[in-house]
Write an enzyme that holds these catalytic residues in place. Structure first.
Site: not given
Ligand code: ACM
Length: 541
Positions: A194, A264, A331
């Site tokens: 991440d 991410h 995201e």
């Molecule tokens: C997430 O909680 N962004 C999958």
């Protein structure tokens, strides 16, 4: 005649030094099983199977494939096993059932009879037996005389761990795997990278860990401006990964690794700036020390596409039994793609009119790469933005049950983990005085009662799984992780086992059974959350 035979066999046993199973004293205790088996019958106040001498397997059982697998599963569940005996008291037989995880148990004072539809049923059968160990009237450990018929409603019953935000050692990961196995959870979704850290060694891209696994400090999870000044340096070597994968396998757990693509990506881009949108204004990647969603996303360029092929190939090798690989997809901000001339040129070249189509391009590319590697793709529900998403793509629905319904209506298999109920980083209510134990706010009071009551029904048979996500921004150590996970993990396990079967046990009943699991939690020295909200072992941070 009968007496003679009996005398003869006793003599024979004494001669070989083998004592066949002695019945236990009568058993009045009823095991508190979680998840509750679909069918459970116990002969109350009758002798059961005495465990003081362990469980013996005769030579035939010890040499048969099923028998050997059963012995391994029983040992992994904590039983003392004696294989290769002349006389045994364990029998394993195949049963007919459409669900390969279906199993039956018939316990008498003389014998443990396990019926399984497929080898993957053995871990659950063994764990039911492990949970069923009670004391007879003489205080000896024993299994009650009982009959169980059981199978899970869902094939993917999981927990997502996030060592990217805060490290979780190999030793602790293994401890958590045994806890999962105890409750028949069979999938660990391993969030291995991440923005705040890349945690899996990839031989072809050593900077991922040399650079991407390090950050100088971390933000406080409430007051982001406050930094702790503590450097984090952590990754799993490929040997670590193999060790964890094999350990999980011994417990019947398959690990599904996640590589976040294309968002991410701060840590990956910090390690390899060529992966990023280098021509976007202000491009200055770093392994993030704060929490949230960041603008660094992968650039749609040859270097990145080769990187994805290479990384997924190594990942597939490290996780040979994972039927599907998670490619993230959540995201993904479009800022950099909007401002990067190269990304805009890529759009033009493909006649894309919106930046979201770059993400869709990545999604399709990952699906194609994984197909060549013989795996399916699973991604967060944002992957549904891709038109003609391959039918075999599995959607992990996190934003809402509505997203799960859309995925199912489009024919995708779905794994449920809606944020409203299955994000174990949120608060459970009833928080202790030390704010260290507080979860994130926004979805509060996610306690076991809430989890059991949350309506997860979707018609049509597309739901294949359910999992809880334990995001670790607010979880700096095991002390807190355990508090956030236990006992919610038990409610998740029960819900995933039943899904929306009408025979789902009532919450009241669950609460009583849960209390009986405290000694087990204590045996693992878990800092679990007690019913009044207090942590079991440590009142403060
Ligand atoms: C997430 O909680 N962004 C999958």
């Amino acid at each position: 005649m009968h007496q003679l035979l009996l005398r003869f066999s006793l003599l024979a046993l004494l001669a070989t030094g083998i004592v066949s199973a002695q019945p236990s004293q009568p058993i009045s205790e009823q095991p508190a099983l979680i998840p509750l088996p679909l069918q459970y019958e116990q002969q109350m106040n009758q002798p059961g199977f005495l465990l003081t001498g362990g469980i013996k397997a005769d030579t035939a059982t010890s040499h048969s494939e099923l028998g050997r697998a059963a012995i391994r599963a029983l040992m992994a569940a904590g039983f003392e096993m004696h294989p290769e005996e002349t006389e045994g008291n364990l029998r394993v037989v195949p049963i007919n059932h459409i669900n390969p995880e279906a199993y039956s148990l018939k316990i008498t004072p003389q014998e443990i009879l396990i019926g399984i539809a497929g080898p993957q049923a053995l871990p659950a059968a063994a764990q039911t037996l492990a949970q069923a160990v009670v004391h007879d009237s003489a205080g000896q450990p024993a299994l009650p005389a009982m009959h169980v018929d059981d199978y899970p409603a869902l094939q993917h019953r999981g927990i997502m761990l996030d060592p990217s935000r805060h490290p979780i050692s190999v030793k602790d990961t293994k401890r958590l795997l045994s806890l999962m196995a105890r409750y028949k959870l069979n999938r660990l979704h391993w969030h291995l990278c991440d923005d705040q850290g890349w945690r899996i060694e990839i031989k072809k891209y050593p900077r991922l860990t040399a650079i991407g696994s390090k950050r100088p400090e971390s933000s406080d999870w409430v007051n982001q401006k406050q930094k702790d000044g503590k450097p984090v340096e952590f990754f799993y070597t490929q040997n670590d990964i193999r060790e964890v994968v094999e350990y999980a396998h011994s417990l019947g757990i398959t690990i599904i690794p996640e590589i976040e693509i294309p968002g991410h990506a701060c840590a990956a881009v910090a390690a390899y700036p060529e992966l990023g949108n280098q021509d976007s204004p202000g491009f200055a990647p770093r392994v993030e020390t704060g929490w949230g969603v960041f603008t660094h996303v992968m650039a749609p360029c040859d270097f990145t596409f080769r990187f994805i092929e290479d990384v997924l190939a190594e990942v597939c090798e490290l996780f040979p039994r994972a039927p599907y690989i998670h490619i993230g997809g959540d995201e993904v901000p479009h800022d950099q793609w909007k401002s990067s001339p190269a990304a805009q040129a890529f759009m033009k070249q493909h006649a894309y009119t919106h930046e979201s189509q770059i993400q869709d391009h990545f999604t399709h590319f990952c699906a194609q790469v994984l197909r060549k590697l013989g795996r399916r793709m699973v991604g967060w529900d944002e992957i549904m933005s891709a038109p003609q998403l391959p039918q075999d793509a599995i959607v992990m629905a996190w934003r809402s049950m509505g997203h799960a319904r859309i995925a199912a209506s489009r024919g995708h298999q779905v794994i449920l983990c809606p944020i409203q109920s299955f994000y174990f980083n949120f608060s459970q209510g009833n928080d202790p005085a030390d704010s260290f134990y507080t979860g994130l706010s926004g979805f509060d009071n996610i306690n076991w009662q809430h989890i059991l009551a949350f309506d997860t029904r979707i018609n049509g048979g597309k739901v294949i799984g359910m999992q809880a996500n334990l995001w670790s921004e607010c979880i700096p150590c095991m002390r807190k992780l355990e508090y956030m996970l236990v006992p919610r993990i038990c409610a998740l396990a029960e819900k995933a086992w039943y899904y929306h079967s009408s025979s789902a046990p009532a919450a009241e009943h669950f609460g009583q059974r849960l209390q009986a699991h405290y000694p087990y939690f204590d045996s693992l020295q878990l800092n679990f959350r007690q019913e009044d909200g207090t942590p079991r072992l440590y009142t403060a941070r």
